[in-house]
Write a protein that holds these residues in place. Structure first.
Motif: not given
Length: 120
Positions: A50, A94, A96, A98, A108-110
């Motif tokens: 991250t 994947y 991700n 925020d 949150p999106y993926w």
């Protein structure tokens, strides 16, 4: 509506490299943390790396020293440079993010995922 689109996956031999990209678009006011996760068959989704908006990074122990996460805030894009790849890195990766949307809500999106396959 916010979309995250990943690219850069593929098939590579052990010891090789790949670079993943993930571009966010849509109704975005701001993006805080962005990251990469992966899921191998039969396993739970796990964190890979991250990065905060300010550039602070965090890595899973299994990828430290081999993977590098970076981002371009102007392009709402996050990258994952993967070096010295191992067969155990094989998974769907994947993206991700925020995201602050216009309703002043963080969500949150993926992304849809991109396959990375490392052959021995």
């Amino acid at each position: 509506q916010v979309q995250l689109v990943e690219s850069g996956g593929g098939l590579v031999q052990a010891g090789g490299s790949l670079r993943l990209s993930c571009a966010a678009s849509g109704s975005i006011v701001s993006i805080n943390a962005m990251g990469w996760y992966r899921q191998a068959p039969g396993n739970q989704r796990e964190l890979v790396a991250t990065i905060t908006r300010g550039g602070r990074t965090n890595y899973a122990d299994s990828v430290k020293g081999r993977f590098t996460i970076s981002r371009d805030n102007a392009k709402n894009t996050v990258y994952l440079q993967m070096n010295s790849l191992k067969p155990e890195d094989t998974a769907v990766y994947y993206c991700n993010a925020d995201v602050l949307i216009p309703t002043v809500v963080w969500r949150p999106y993926w992304g849809q995922g991109t396959q990375v396959t490392v052959s021995s």
